[in-house]
Design an enzyme around this catalytic site. Structure first.
Site, PDB file in Angstrom:
ATOM      1  N   ASP A  31      -2.564  -5.059   7.040  1.00  0.00           N
ATOM      2  CA  ASP A  31      -2.527  -3.992   6.028  1.00  0.00           C
ATOM      3  C   ASP A  31      -3.756  -3.083   5.985  1.00  0.00           C
ATOM      4  OD1 ASP A  31      -0.221  -5.369   5.522  1.00  0.00           O
ATOM      5  OD2 ASP A  31      -0.660  -5.844   3.438  1.00  0.00           O
ATOM      6  N   LYS A 136       6.203  -4.672   6.049  1.00  0.00           N
ATOM      7  CA  LYS A 136       6.616  -5.803   5.210  1.00  0.00           C
ATOM      8  C   LYS A 136       6.742  -5.385   3.749  1.00  0.00           C
ATOM      9  CE  LYS A 136       1.843  -7.570   4.880  1.00  0.00           C
ATOM     10  NZ  LYS A 136       1.642  -7.374   3.455  1.00  0.00           N
ATOM     11  N   VAL A 164      -6.881  -6.785   5.116  1.00  0.00           N
ATOM     12  CA  VAL A 164      -7.077  -6.778   3.656  1.00  0.00           C
ATOM     13  C   VAL A 164      -5.748  -7.053   2.951  1.00  0.00           C
ATOM     14  CG1 VAL A 164      -8.968  -5.145   3.876  1.00  0.00           C
ATOM     15  CG2 VAL A 164      -6.670  -4.251   3.478  1.00  0.00           C
ATOM     16  N   CYS A 169      -2.720 -10.468   0.678  1.00  0.00           N
ATOM     17  CA  CYS A 169      -1.819 -10.469   1.842  1.00  0.00           C
ATOM     18  C   CYS A 169      -2.334 -11.303   3.011  1.00  0.00           C
ATOM     19  CB  CYS A 169      -1.535  -9.033   2.270  1.00  0.00           C
ATOM     20  SG  CYS A 169      -0.530  -8.181   1.035  1.00  0.00           S
ATOM     21  N   GLN A 209     -10.929 -29.441   2.974  1.00  0.00           N
ATOM     22  CA  GLN A 209     -10.076 -30.599   3.234  1.00  0.00           C
ATOM     23  C   GLN A 209      -9.714 -30.712   4.713  1.00  0.00           C
ATOM     24  OE1 GLN A 209      -7.076 -31.256  -0.084  1.00  0.00           O
ATOM     25  NE2 GLN A 209      -7.539 -29.088  -0.386  1.00  0.00           N
TER      26      GLN A 209
HETATM   27  C1  C5J Z   1      -2.582  -6.552   0.193  1.00  0.00           C
HETATM   28  C2  C5J Z   1      -2.189  -6.076  -2.139  1.00  0.00           C
HETATM   29  N1  C5J Z   1      -2.414  -6.024   1.381  1.00  0.00           N
HETATM   30  N2  C5J Z   1      -3.391  -6.518  -2.518  1.00  0.00           N
HETATM   31  N3  C5J Z   1      -1.851  -6.023  -0.838  1.00  0.00           N
HETATM   32  O1  C5J Z   1      -3.380  -7.448  -0.003  1.00  0.00           O
HETATM   33  O2  C5J Z   1      -1.390  -5.698  -2.973  1.00  0.00           O
END
Ligand code: C5J
Length: 225
Positions: A31, A136, A164, A169, A209
């Site tokens: 993203d 997505k 990010v 995500c 863990q």
């Molecule tokens: C992602 C979001 N890409 N934070 N989306 O993390 O909404």
């Protein structure tokens, strides 16, 4: 140190070294879109300081350059919806009190709508020919996409993650990957969050863990591999 076959690489990682076969490994860049990284997009509409994510662009570019130079498969994801919002649950669109909701017009076009400038990749982080692009509708890249098929058909077993945001995500996709049997490594400096403390907590919970979700490593260690 034990001998590795010629296509196997080892990265100094936590909680232990991460070994991967170049031919069976994909970089998954999550993203890196203008809507999250630049002013005027979805991230800012939620009240976030987007400059924190802009800082991820140079290390993400380095990681991408490394993966390409080593011949790894590269997967790029984007979170985006159809123009008619038929793949956007009302629960997602109506939650909270953002200044602009998904689908609303903004300075970079309609927020998080596929095909609009804001939903596109940040400059320099666009896919090249032969790389995989996954659009997505959710936070996880396996949900309602063809990612499983793309990875299975290329016999990919290991995933290296950047992008990010770390705790949303990126983490969701790493957890999905873990449940599907992939060994996954998060590159710490090539991921970012609007909340530094959430990024740190995510890194720690992934590798806790004995690596319950996966591995984490610094970019400089990955670049050596
Ligand atoms: C992602 C979001 N890409 N934070 N989306 O993390 O909404």
């Amino acid at each position: 140190m034990s001998e590795l076959s010629s296509s196997v690489r080892r990265v100094s990682a936590q909680p232990r070294p991460f070994e991967f076969d170049v031919a069976r490994t994909a970089l998954v860049m999550i993203d890196m879109q203008r809507d999250f990284v630049e002013p005027g997009g979805f991230g800012e509409s939620l009240g976030n300081d987007v400059s924190r994510l802009a800082a991820v662009v140079p290390p993400a570019l380095e990681l991408l350059g490394w993966a390409r130079s080593r011949g790894l498969l590269v997967v790029h994801t984007r979170e985006a919806h159809r123009a008619d919002l038929s793949d956007c649950p009302p629960a997602k669109r109506l939650r909270g009190a953002p200044s602009m909701r998904i689908g609303d017009p903004g300075p970079m076009g309609r927020i998080l709508i596929d095909g609009e400038p804001g939903a596109g990749f940040v400059d320099g982080l666009e896919p090249l020919a032969g790389e995989i692009e996954i659009v997505k509708p959710g936070k996880g890249a396996f949900y309602n996409t063809t990612l499983t098929h793309s990875l299975l058909s290329r016999r990919i077993t290991h995933l290296i993650f950047g992008g990010v945001t770390t705790e949303v995500c990126v983490q969701t996709t790493m957890r999905e990957a873990n449940d599907r049997g992939y060994d996954a490594l998060l590159v710490e400096d090539a991921t970012g969050s609007y909340f530094p403390e959430f990024k740190q907590a995510t890194i720690e919970m992934i590798r806790a863990q004995g690596g319950i979700v996966g591995w984490t490593a610094r970019l400089d260690e990955v670049l050596k591999a």
